[in-house]
Scaffold this motif. Structure first.
Motif, PDB file in Angstrom:
ATOM      1  N   ALA A  86      22.676  49.956  56.627  1.00  0.00           N
ATOM      2  CA  ALA A  86      23.799  49.091  57.007  1.00  0.00           C
ATOM      3  C   ALA A  86      23.810  47.824  56.160  1.00  0.00           C
ATOM      4  N   LEU A  87      22.633  47.300  55.866  1.00  0.00           N
ATOM      5  CA  LEU A  87      22.522  46.110  55.030  1.00  0.00           C
ATOM      6  C   LEU A  87      23.054  46.387  53.621  1.00  0.00           C
ATOM      7  N   ILE A  88      22.709  47.548  53.077  1.00  0.00           N
ATOM      8  CA  ILE A  88      23.188  47.918  51.742  1.00  0.00           C
ATOM      9  C   ILE A  88      24.704  48.078  51.737  1.00  0.00           C
ATOM     10  N   VAL A  89      25.251  48.679  52.787  1.00  0.00           N
ATOM     11  CA  VAL A  89      26.709  48.842  52.875  1.00  0.00           C
ATOM     12  C   VAL A  89      27.390  47.475  52.982  1.00  0.00           C
ATOM     13  N   LEU A  90      26.837  46.587  53.810  1.00  0.00           N
ATOM     14  CA  LEU A  90      27.385  45.234  53.941  1.00  0.00           C
ATOM     15  C   LEU A  90      27.364  44.517  52.599  1.00  0.00           C
ATOM     16  N   TYR A  91      26.221  44.575  51.921  1.00  0.00           N
ATOM     17  CA  TYR A  91      26.093  43.902  50.636  1.00  0.00           C
ATOM     18  C   TYR A  91      27.013  44.515  49.581  1.00  0.00           C
ATOM     19  N   ALA A  92      27.127  45.832  49.564  1.00  0.00           N
ATOM     20  CA  ALA A  92      27.995  46.487  48.577  1.00  0.00           C
ATOM     21  C   ALA A  92      29.453  46.081  48.794  1.00  0.00           C
ATOM     22  N   GLY A  93      29.878  46.018  50.046  1.00  0.00           N
ATOM     23  CA  GLY A  93      31.245  45.589  50.339  1.00  0.00           C
ATOM     24  C   GLY A  93      31.488  44.154  49.912  1.00  0.00           C
ATOM     25  N   TYR A  94      30.526  43.290  50.199  1.00  0.00           N
ATOM     26  CA  TYR A  94      30.665  41.893  49.804  1.00  0.00           C
ATOM     27  C   TYR A  94      30.663  41.751  48.283  1.00  0.00           C
ATOM     28  N   MET A  95      29.846  42.572  47.619  1.00  0.00           N
ATOM     29  CA  MET A  95      29.797  42.552  46.161  1.00  0.00           C
ATOM     30  C   MET A  95      31.162  42.936  45.577  1.00  0.00           C
ATOM     31  N   LEU A  96      31.821  43.933  46.165  1.00  0.00           N
ATOM     32  CA  LEU A  96      33.151  44.323  45.695  1.00  0.00           C
ATOM     33  C   LEU A  96      34.162  43.194  45.885  1.00  0.00           C
ATOM     34  N   CYS A  97      34.070  42.496  47.017  1.00  0.00           N
ATOM     35  CA  CYS A  97      34.984  41.367  47.260  1.00  0.00           C
ATOM     36  C   CYS A  97      34.793  40.273  46.217  1.00  0.00           C
ATOM     37  N   GLU A  98      33.541  39.968  45.900  1.00  0.00           N
ATOM     38  CA  GLU A  98      33.269  38.940  44.887  1.00  0.00           C
ATOM     39  C   GLU A  98      33.773  39.386  43.514  1.00  0.00           C
ATOM     40  N   ALA A  99      33.562  40.655  43.183  1.00  0.00           N
ATOM     41  CA  ALA A  99      34.017  41.168  41.887  1.00  0.00           C
ATOM     42  C   ALA A  99      35.543  41.109  41.791  1.00  0.00           C
ATOM     43  N   ARG A 100      36.223  41.452  42.872  1.00  0.00           N
ATOM     44  CA  ARG A 100      37.688  41.368  42.875  1.00  0.00           C
ATOM     45  C   ARG A 100      38.161  39.934  42.699  1.00  0.00           C
ATOM     46  N   SER A 101      37.443  38.988  43.299  1.00  0.00           N
ATOM     47  CA  SER A 101      37.807  37.583  43.166  1.00  0.00           C
ATOM     48  C   SER A 101      37.642  37.113  41.718  1.00  0.00           C
ATOM     49  N   VAL A 102      36.573  37.543  41.070  1.00  0.00           N
ATOM     50  CA  VAL A 102      36.368  37.199  39.656  1.00  0.00           C
ATOM     51  C   VAL A 102      37.513  37.765  38.821  1.00  0.00           C
ATOM     52  N   LEU A 103      37.882  39.002  39.070  1.00  0.00           N
ATOM     53  CA  LEU A 103      38.975  39.616  38.312  1.00  0.00           C
ATOM     54  C   LEU A 103      40.299  38.901  38.555  1.00  0.00           C
ATOM     55  N   LYS A 104      40.526  38.499  39.782  1.00  0.00           N
ATOM     56  CA  LYS A 104      41.746  37.760  40.107  1.00  0.00           C
ATOM     57  C   LYS A 104      41.780  36.443  39.325  1.00  0.00           C
ATOM     58  N   ASN A 105      40.640  35.765  39.261  1.00  0.00           N
ATOM     59  CA  ASN A 105      40.572  34.514  38.501  1.00  0.00           C
ATOM     60  C   ASN A 105      40.803  34.759  37.014  1.00  0.00           C
ATOM     61  N   LEU A 106      40.244  35.841  36.491  1.00  0.00           N
ATOM     62  CA  LEU A 106      40.468  36.168  35.080  1.00  0.00           C
ATOM     63  C   LEU A 106      41.940  36.455  34.815  1.00  0.00           C
ATOM     64  N   GLY A 107      42.600  37.110  35.764  1.00  0.00           N
ATOM     65  CA  GLY A 107      44.024  37.359  35.640  1.00  0.00           C
ATOM     66  C   GLY A 107      44.824  36.067  35.584  1.00  0.00           C
ATOM     67  N   LYS A 108      44.419  35.074  36.378  1.00  0.00           N
ATOM     68  CA  LYS A 108      45.091  33.771  36.347  1.00  0.00           C
ATOM     69  C   LYS A 108      44.897  33.066  35.013  1.00  0.00           C
ATOM     70  N   LEU A 109      43.815  33.410  34.331  1.00  0.00           N
ATOM     71  CA  LEU A 109      43.554  32.834  33.012  1.00  0.00           C
ATOM     72  C   LEU A 109      44.294  33.577  31.903  1.00  0.00           C
ATOM     73  N   GLY A 110      45.043  34.616  32.259  1.00  0.00           N
ATOM     74  CA  GLY A 110      45.816  35.366  31.279  1.00  0.00           C
ATOM     75  C   GLY A 110      45.054  36.493  30.620  1.00  0.00           C
ATOM     76  N   ILE A 111      43.901  36.851  31.173  1.00  0.00           N
ATOM     77  CA  ILE A 111      43.098  37.940  30.621  1.00  0.00           C
ATOM     78  C   ILE A 111      43.516  39.239  31.291  1.00  0.00           C
ATOM     79  N   SER A 112      43.780  40.274  30.500  1.00  0.00           N
ATOM     80  CA  SER A 112      44.194  41.565  31.042  1.00  0.00           C
ATOM     81  C   SER A 112      43.051  42.190  31.843  1.00  0.00           C
ATOM     82  N   ILE A 113      43.326  42.466  33.113  1.00  0.00           N
ATOM     83  CA  ILE A 113      42.285  42.983  34.002  1.00  0.00           C
ATOM     84  C   ILE A 113      42.680  44.288  34.678  1.00  0.00           C
ATOM     85  N   SER A 114      43.820  44.846  34.317  1.00  0.00           N
ATOM     86  CA  SER A 114      44.337  45.990  35.058  1.00  0.00           C
ATOM     87  C   SER A 114      43.393  47.190  35.130  1.00  0.00           C
ATOM     88  N   PRO A 115      42.701  47.595  34.069  1.00  0.00           N
ATOM     89  CA  PRO A 115      41.800  48.752  34.224  1.00  0.00           C
ATOM     90  C   PRO A 115      40.672  48.494  35.228  1.00  0.00           C
TER      91      PRO A 115
END
Length: 140
Positions: A86-115
Motif C-alpha cells: 500500500a505504501l508503494i502504491v501511495l508513493y507511486a501515485g504521488y510520484m505521478l502527480c509530481e511528474a505531471r506538475s513538472v510537465l505542466k510547468n514545462l508546458g507553461k514555459l513553452g516546452i513541448s510536453i505532449s508525448p
C-alpha cells in the motif's frame, strides 16, 4: 562512476519492497525540488511570480513529505506485507502527480510536453482526456 555501475547500485537499493518504497520516496523528493524550480520559472516567465505563492508551495511540499514519511512506520503494522504494498502504491501515485506538475510547468514555459504528458495521462487513474470528455458531455 560508470553508468552500468550506477544502475547496478540503484537496482540494488530496490531489491526489497522496503527499498523500493524508499527509492520511490527519494524520487518524489527530487521531483518536488524540480517542480518547485520549474514552477518558479514558469511563474517568472508568465509574469505571475509572487512570494506568497512560493512560500505556500514550499510549505505544502514540506507537509506532504512529512505525511509520506509518517506512513513508513505504519506500513509494517499491516499484516501480510500489505502495508508495504500500500505504501508503494501511495508513493507511486504521488510520484505521478509530481511528474505531471513538472510537465505542466514545462508546458507553461513553452516546452513541448505532449508525448510525456500523454504517457502520464495513460498511467493516471483519472486522466485528463476522460475529464475533458465528461465536461464535453455536460455541455450537451
Amino acid at each position: 562512476m560508470e553508468p552500468s555501475i550506477l544502475y547496478a547500485e540503484l537496482a540494488a537499493l530496490a531489491d526489497t519492497p522496503e527499498g523500493k518504497a524508499l527509492y520511490i520516496l527519494a524520487v518524489i523528493c527530487a521531483l518536488m525540488i524540480l517542480d518547485y524550480i520549474t514552477g518558479t520559472a514558469a511563474a517568472w516567465y508568465t509574469g505571475t511570480l509572487a512570494s506568497g505563492r512560493g512560500i505556500s508551495g514550499i510549505l505544502r511540499k514540506l507537509c506532504s513529505m512529512m505525511v509520506l514519511v509518517a506512513c513508513i512506520p505504519i506500513a509494517p503494522l499491516v499484516p501480510a506485507e500489505a502495508g508495504t504494498a500500500a505504501l508503494i502504491v501511495l508513493y507511486a501515485g504521488y510520484m505521478l502527480c509530481e511528474a505531471r506538475s513538472v510537465l505542466k510547468n514545462l508546458g507553461k514555459l513553452g516546452i513541448s510536453i505532449s508525448p510525456l504528458s500523454d504517457f502520464l495521462d495513460a498511467l493516471s487513474p483519472t486522466n485528463s482526456k476522460s475529464d475533458k470528455n465528461e465536461k464535453d458531455g455536460d455541455k450537451q
